[in-house]
Structure formats: structure tokens, C-alpha cells
Write a protein that holds these residues in place. Sequence first.
Motif, short mmCIF file in Angstrom:
data_model
loop_
_atom_site.label_atom_id
_atom_site.label_comp_id
_atom_site.label_asym_id
_atom_site.label_seq_id
_atom_site.Cartn_x
_atom_site.Cartn_y
_atom_site.Cartn_z
N SER B 239 0.82 -1.22 0.00
CA SER B 239 0.00 0.00 0.00
C SER B 239 0.85 1.27 0.00
N VAL B 240 2.13 1.15 0.41
CA VAL B 240 2.98 2.34 0.41
C VAL B 240 4.26 2.14 -0.42
N ALA B 241 4.32 1.02 -1.15
CA ALA B 241 5.56 0.67 -1.86
C ALA B 241 5.96 1.72 -2.89
N ASP B 242 4.98 2.43 -3.45
CA ASP B 242 5.29 3.39 -4.51
C ASP B 242 5.62 4.79 -4.01
N VAL B 243 5.57 4.99 -2.71
CA VAL B 243 5.88 6.31 -2.17
C VAL B 243 7.38 6.59 -2.37
#
Lengths: 639, 639
Positions: B239-243
Motif C-alpha cells: 500500500s505504500v511501496a510506490d511512495v
Amino acid sequence: MSEDNETGTSADLTELAKRRGFFTQSAGAYGGVSGFYTFGPQGASLKDNIENSWRDRFTLQEGNMEIDAPTVMPEPVFEASGHLDGFDDMLVECPSCGESHRADHIVEDNTEYEEAEGLGPDRVGQIIEEYELVCPTCGTGLGGRAIEDFSLMFETNIGPGSSSSGYLRPETAQGIFVEFPQLKEYARNRLPFGVTQIGRAYRNEISPRKSLLRVREFTQAELELFVDPEDGDGPDLDSVADVVAPFYGVEQQEAEDGEPLEITVGEAHERGLVADPWIAYYLGAGAEWYRSIGVDMDRFRFRQHLSGERAHYAADCWDAEADVSGPGVEPDWIELAGFAYRSDYDLSKHDEYSDEDYTVFRQYDEPVTVERPTVDPDMSALGPAFGGAAGDVADALAELAAEDPEAFREARSASDRSSGDGEKPRDGDAGEDGSVVVDVDGESYEVPVEQTGFAVEEVTESGEHIVPHVVEPSLGIDRALYTVLDHCYREDEVDGEERTFLELPAEVAPTTVGVFPLMDRDGLSERAQEVAADLREQGLSVAYDDSGAIGRRYRRQDEVGTPFCVTVDYATIGEAEDDSEGEPSEAQSASEPSSGEQPREGTVTVRERDTTAQKRIATEDLPETLVALRDGDAAFSEM
Amino acid sequence: MSEDNETGTSADLTELAKRRGFFTQSAGAYGGVSGFYTFGPQGASLKDNIENSWRDRFTLQEGNMEIDAPTVMPEPVFEASGHLDGFDDMLVECPSCGESHRADHIVEDNTEYEEAEGLGPDRVGQIIEEYELVCPTCGTGLGGRAIEDFSLMFETNIGPGSSSSGYLRPETAQGIFVEFPQLKEYARNRLPFGVTQIGRAYRNEISPRKSLLRVREFTQAELELFVDPEDGDGPDLDSVADVVAPFYGVEQQEAEDGEPLEITVGEAHERGLVADPWIAYYLGAGAEWYRSIGVDMDRFRFRQHLSGERAHYAADCWDAEADVSGPGVEPDWIELAGFAYRSDYDLSKHDEYSDEDYTVFRQYDEPVTVERPTVDPDMSALGPAFGGAAGDVADALAELAAEDPEAFREARSASDRSSGDGEKPRDGDAGEDGSVVVDVDGESYEVPVEQTGFAVEEVTESGEHIVPHVVEPSLGIDRALYTVLDHCYREDEVDGEERTFLELPAEVAPTTVGVFPLMDRDGLSERAQEVAADLREQGLSVAYDDSGAIGRRYRRQDEVGTPFCVTVDYATIGEAEDDSEGEPSEAQSASEPSSGEQPREGTVTVRERDTTAQKRIATEDLPETLVALRDGDAAFSEM
């Protein structure tokens, strides 16, 4: 460390409070410390909701300003406020066991005296001697023991060295009062304006007791309304005039068998029982607010302070009180809030003790022309005459001109006369031969009036500086929370089983909705997790629970007052139902669903806490339906 | 009392902060106290919004539990945590002016040493001597002065007498750790689970400085995640891997000209730069959250602690940092938050120091059969033989059996042999003639093995007790607030006039909407008051302002970051417009409305802060429109 006065409902409540995560004595692993409590997950959420509800009602809706000041404040603030000298309890120490007690409580608990604090330490010491009162811990006689003033402020030291004492604030109010010079700027110097604060306050109680009711660290919500006592907009009294509450005035309290009057706020004000319109307004708003968070209005009253209870500067003060006794016993009234008209006491004190200006300029309707006497002493004459005292003499002349301009006028006419005829000048400030006399450090100095430069100017003034008065609704959040739990505690029977639940208003309930998968298999858990996530996204407080029978999960949520539970079952995911499983029912056995509806695809069961009634709702409508139910914009029975 | 390091934007910000009610040093009327700040109406609201945003993201959305513990905690808690002994700063007192200073700061400010705190007091003293460093206040040499450990905890005394020390907590975390035995029950003993707390913490700084950035009383938001290091669900890292964020690892810091890596959280974790998945998850969630409240991601980075900075028990630690320097100067990186993997340090300490159980039961996948040696000493033989020591001998036998069962086995075979042949027994725990030897208080006791009741049982174990590890995202609310103000501060020009405004995200802006009557007459004020009341009812934060020209009212709201302003004019009340008044425009002159629309009856003008664009909206749609704009569910440009 033990909790006294815990019987009946109160003991059940304290046990439930710990078991279900409302509150418990702090640091229990190290034996705990009297008077310090930790709010568990349910309690912290309930407390936060109560605070936000108060903020919404008394800050946002009223258009007031909220501030957030430090809990540690420097000594000069409490010198000015009077706390440094006067914020004490009477302490008596047992000569045998060394335990310290509140001397006034020992008197109240064992004699007919009811308000022993007001009697003063000498009289309390006498009573202890007369009644041969003993140490509550070990039974040793306390007669003849010194009654000491024990400061209720926690003291600490700020920074290195020991020169800078700080105190944990005993009330949030001082954080507002001390910043008034800045706050009036934010209000652009227009009265009335209100400033609120919600935060920690501290009292180093000698003997904390009664669970959350007498603690050493607590949360206050205070509103300080600054008003011009002679002018300015009044409150919107009409908006609360119809609120009915029991008013227990001084007269009713002093009458034999006097009972509180069950009347409207409007009537209480019209009758003069609640004289100040702002106090009346806040009593009405306060009663409505306490009702909204779950206080039982049948166990609530407003009680006016008797003249002995009131601070000398307070023109009037009412307490909101709640009965937190168990069923079938004498009422146990505790103070929830105080509503005080504090006059200009607080700001005047800071105006006097600090160098800042705690006044507000009051504009007159029409400019006023006044006479202002002035002096302009001739220093070239005063200097040689009085040497080093000449400056002080000049100041004294200015003071005299303001206080007694007649002295100058008479001296002048004497001077005129003496240059004309030989009449004797009068005694007093007008000296011989047309002089005025001033005192400086006990010496008299006689100054010829013509050397004073006395004159009277006509000045047009558009207004004057006044110290605003303060109307203060002040309440304890912890006591409100305790009362709400006590008043919302219910026991009933569901499907033949005893049930305990908290009938908390949905607005303040720690958790708004419990989400359960019927079974932990067949994708039901994953779907239920999604439902929970959708509800959280809407800002709802959600408890997810997949452990144990549905009935047990309902009970857990009932005990913490969760108003709604949602069960995700086979109909939700659009699959044929496992025959071995029925709809979620209250008991563990698979009885008929109480809604009697046929489960539709894509729906969940929503169950209401108070009635245990169940309805099926489309999953997609769930978030907005639950938000509407929480905010009181929809009723479960009408869905 | 003075604020140092205040230049450029920072000085403007501090001035604006006071003038517009964000924050100011407390108790200014009494000269103020270093390190204590009061949040004015705008600041308190901004702070509350930031706290609620954090609560929503890290408590509600994560399904964590929030608690609320006292700020005063008893001494044993800090004995266990290590704060009582180790929470000190290095103090040096000037022999001439008596001023106290941080010795390590004097070294850092005047030498090439960067992390003087880690060097220890002796070395810091040497450096002061070598470099002939002087008192920053008066210039007197400090060489040879003692470097003292100064405790950063504020101490106070609980209750009467002086026996019970309490401390203002130096971090909110201990309030969570100490209650773990209760908290694990609420979590039904299932790991992982997270507990949060938002509240005051205190550090008695020697020299508070840099405005809100180094203060003595502040607000923390901490999340303690309790995990099983070998088992349990991991985070939803996807859910936050692309931040994307700048990661300034140890390697990059130690390389010459090393720069932070601008990569995604997913990549940082895959590369092993951020090894722990939970830390990686919280870094991602943290970056997103900081962005959402208004932190400029171009002035933000994650910096890994160098090995010397890290506590010995911390496996890894990253700080979130922000640059709060003015434009055109060297970056000034301040710590916003720490993300630490704290191992089992915290809970082990409390487990050791208290009588409570800080472990959680870890269920094995399959039950495991283990051998467990036991003893059952024959007290009827040990009693006569060892008298008063018999009990201690029995305890020592049990210990020996657990540690060295071989000793019993060898003694037994020796015993068997000695009854059979005459072989010599081995040395050590197995004594002569088939005995075991135990030490009690330095005495040796020899016990015949047949009197020990030694046996080995086979036991099937379903799991074991483990002390959970802790992953801790910990952040300062005051520093977040300061950074948001600094990063959102803007200057531009509107209608030829300079304008200062705060580009705060609508979600955290202290006031969501300003409501103005165009004129204070013709019923416009009454209508505007109604509009304001309607908006407040929707839970919007509203500022009502009827004083001065519209342009000035816009400027006031711009300066406090109010994203929208609503003007009630003649079209709103459906009356012919007073010809002398145009639409509200930015300047005081009546220029054309920037929306260019014809005013429709029953509409108001809504003006956006950042673009100063204006649109007319039907009054009845206003509350829901503004709620949608605040929550990011609608865009002003598309209306």
C-alpha cells in the motif's frame, strides 16, 4: 492504593472499566500511585469524543477562541492568582502511624459538621480535640496535633540551578487569564469574547479517593467569557430558555425539606433565581450538553453555592451536580461543573502584578468632556528649595492635583487675597500665603501655588479603560466520563442470558461499529476486512472481531457501548449459505434472525445494541447509513 | 528569554505566529519562561487538526488502540526504563557569570566535532580545555570547569511527605510500555498489535532554543507496535511501496559527497536499505502523512542513524527530517520523527523490574515434546542433614537439575556402580559415592542422588512465552506544526499589493472558512450570521468578520491560511444592489469580480485563498460544498 467508597454499581463499573479498557489505576505493575489513572483504548476514545463534543458546542458553535497553554507555569503567575498562598488543604499527620489525612474530611465524616473546610484550621483542630477524633488508619487519637496548610500545587524546578520554581497548573484558566493582553488583540478589543481551553490540570491531593472522582491529574474544559459588566451584547438566552432542569437555589437549600425547583432556564432567570443572563445561558447550554453525552437528567441538578462556599469576589456561582450512587441508596451528588460570575478579580490581579495592560477600552456612546487638573511644577524654583526631594515633590503635586484640585484653587485665591487684603489662609493642604502642602516620606513640603503650574484642562474623552469581568463555565472531563459510564450502565436479559451493556449515545461511544465475519473461512474474513476498511475511510471508529461465537462478540461490544454491529455472512458475498450456519443470532444457538428478513445478496446484518434488533442493509449503503445513525440524522427503527 | 537563530523567513514566521495567534512564548506578562509556548487560537486549532489527522491515519485506519496515560509517573517506572540514570545532558557552568550551558553544544558550535554528545563528558571537558572555549554569554574561559550530568526530567513530589518522587514523563512511550500486561489482554494476546498515545512530554532543557524546536514542554504522538520477531502478520507494504522519498542511509552519509537516494519505499526495502518491513511501512505511511499536512517533500528526507547515534538495543533507526532554513541559506535539517526497531528492550526491562508478566504466549505450529528434568527432594532426609539450609539446598537442586541434568545422571550411575564395583566417581557436581554437590551461600552441600528424587519427564509443549519486540514511530507535534507553517509560508502580489499567506492544506487549516457581510447594514450582517451558523452546524470551523474593507478581511484570513472565504452581498439577500458597491474584490477599489459571473439571487461569493479566484455558489449548497472542498472530495477549479 485501595479504592474506597466502591459499592454496588460503582464496584461493577470499576471492574468493567478495567476489564474492558476504560480506565485503571496507572503503573499497576509497580503497585500503582493513588490518584493517577490511565485511560485504556475505550476510555481514551470516550474521553476524546466527550472533549470534541464540548469543543464543538462551546468553542465552534459559539464562535469562541480555543488556546493551548503549557501545563507548567512560572511562580509569578500563581503569586498573582493567589494560588501560591491560598490553594491549600488542611493536613493532620497521625503521631503513631505517620499517615497524613485531610483534617476537614475527618471532621465531616465523624461529626455533624458538613462544610468543615470553611471553618478554618484552628476550629477544625478544636473539633478534633472536642470529639476525640482518631486516625482513620490506625485509630490513634489526633487531639492536639497541628493542622497544617498543605499546598495542593505540584512544584518543580525549571532549568539548571534552583532559582526558577514552576508549578503544574491547578486549573487551565490561568493559562487564559495570563495571556489576556494578547488575546484581546485577537478579539480586536471587542467585548464580549470567549476563550476556551481543554487540558490537564493537577492537584496534589492528600488522600485521593473515589476512583476518577478525586484524582491528582485530570482534564478540565474551561470557558472564560470576558464581558463588559455595563455594556455589550448579551447571550442568545431564547435559544435555551425552554430547557428544563432542577434548580437548587440558596433559598431551597436553606428551607426545611426544600427541594430543587423543576423549571425552565427562562423562568429561573425571570424569577431572579439565576440573575446573570450569561450564567443562565450557560446553565441551559450545559444541561443540554450533559444530556447529549449520556447524563441521566433525573440524576442531575444545578445547585447554587451558599454564601460561605463562594469566593469573596464571585457574585454568583452554580454547580452542575450528578448523582452517582448505586440503586436503592442515598443519592451521592458529585460536582460536574461550576458556572461562576468571577467579576474582574482575575484580570485585575494580573494587571496589578505584571507590567502588562489587562484592560479594554470602552467607547462611550457620545464623547464626554471632563475637567482634568494638571500641574507643571517650576523645577528651577523647586530644585533649589528642596534639593534631592524636588522630583518626588513634583510627583506628589501631580497626585494631589488629581485627588484634590480644590487645594490648589483655595491656595490660589488665598494668594490672590494675600496680595490684595490680609485675610488668613485656611488650614490644611493650602498652606500659608497661598501655598499647597504635600507629604513626601513623612516630611511636609510647602510649595507656593504659582510654582506648581496648576491648571485645569477641558478634555474630550471618547471612552475609558475597564477591566473586563469574567463568566466562567468550568468542568471536569474525567468526572463527566465517570458519570456517563455510571448513568449508561444497564443490565438486562437477552435470549435467556444476562447481558451487561452501556447505553452510550452514538456520538460519544468509543467504537461506533463492530464488524464481524460470520465464520473465519470461505473469504468471509477478507470481505469483512474490506467492509471495515470502507467504514474507517468514512471516519467511523471500527472494531474488527473474528474470534468466538457471534453472540460472544455482540456481548463484548455491548459492554463497551458500541451502538451498532455489522455481520458479514454468506449472503454478503453472494454465495449459497452453509446450511450448518444460520443468521447471526444473539445466543450461540442458531435461532431465527430477529429481523425475519430473507437475506439478500450483497447485504450485511446490522444489529442495534439497545434493542438487539437486526436489519439487513446493502453493503454499498453501509458507510453513509452508519454515519447518519451516529450523527442522529437517521433512526434505526425507521430503516 | 531571547530567541536565537531567528533569521529570514524564520523571524517573519515567529512574528506572524504571535500577531496572528499561532504561538508565542508563555506568560510574557511576567517576562516569559524559556522553552514554554502557548498556542493561540489559530495554533491550537492547527495543532488539534494535525493531531486528529495523525490519529485518523495511525490509530483509526490501522485499527490500533489509543490510550491516555498520566503525565506524572512514579520513580520505579524510570528506574526500569533507564531514564533515571541515563537521561542527562552535559552541563557546564560559567565561573564568572554563573550561566549554565550545554557543554556538547559549545563544542559543536566552535570546533569541527559534530556529535559531541556521543564523546562523553570527559572528552568534552578535554576539548573545551584544548580549544580554550569560552562562555557564550560573557566570554570567560571554561577550561577546567567540571562537566556535570544534568537530568532532563522534571521532578516533583507526590502527596504529603517527601517519600514519593514523581517525574513529568520524558516521552509518552513509557505510559504504554508500563501498561503492557493490561494492553495485551485487550489485544487478546495476539501479535502484532499497536498502541498509540498523543500527549504532553517534558524535557528540562539546559538552554531551550530555536522557537518551538527545542522546548521544555511539547506534544508527542507515539505508536508502539508489538511484534513477534519470528512470526505474525507483516505490514501491508504494497500500500505504500510506490511512495518516493529521499533515503539518506549510513552508506550515503559516510560516502564523500554522498547524497540521499530518491527511491520508492518498495525499492528501499528490497535493496535492504530499510531492512525491517514494518519500519519500511511506517516510513512510507509517514512520508504520505507529512505531505498531507503540508510538509514540502523537496525539503524532507529520511536519515538513518549512524551506529554511534543509535541506542545499543536498537537494531535500526531512521529519522524523518525537514529543512526549515530560510531561502538562499544552508539547509537546516531538524528531526521531525524517529522510526526505531527497539527489539525487546523496553518490555524486558519492565518484566525484570516489576512483578508483572510482560510476555506473550507464542503458539507453536505443532506441539513439541521436550525433556524436562525435575527434582523432588526427600526433605525428611535433607532436614536432619542440613537443618535451616535444607530449603535452600532443595531450591539449588532444582536449579542444578535444569542447568546440568548430567550431574544427576552421572551421580546415579556412580551410585549404581559403587553398589556394584569400586570405580572412582568423577570430580565436580557428582560427589563421592553417587552424590551431587550444590553451593548455597558459599557452602557446599553433598546430597546422595537417591534423596534428590531426580527424574526426567517428557513434556508436550504447545508454545512458549516470548517478550515482544517493539517498532516505534515517534513524532513531535510541535515540530510538525512549525515545519508546516515554515513550508506553507508564501508571499506574492495581488492587485498590485504585497500579500502574505499560508498555503495550508484545507484539512489542517485552523479555520476552514471566513464569512463576511459585504456591508454592516441592510440586513447583510444578519444573513451572514445565519450563513456562518449553518456552516458551523456542519462541523466547519468558521471565522466571522464584519470589520474593515473586504480586501483587508481577505488578507487577515490569508495570513492564517483560511482556504475559503464567503461574502454575503445584496444578491444573497435578493435585493437590488447598492450601486455604490461592487462585488467584493481583492483591492479596496471596486474592480470587476474576478469570477466575471453575473451575481444570481440567493448566491454568495466563494473565494479561494491560493488563486484568489471567486465563484458564486447557491447559499443552500454552501455547507456541503465547503465540506467537500475541505475533505478533498471536490476541487474549486472544477466548480
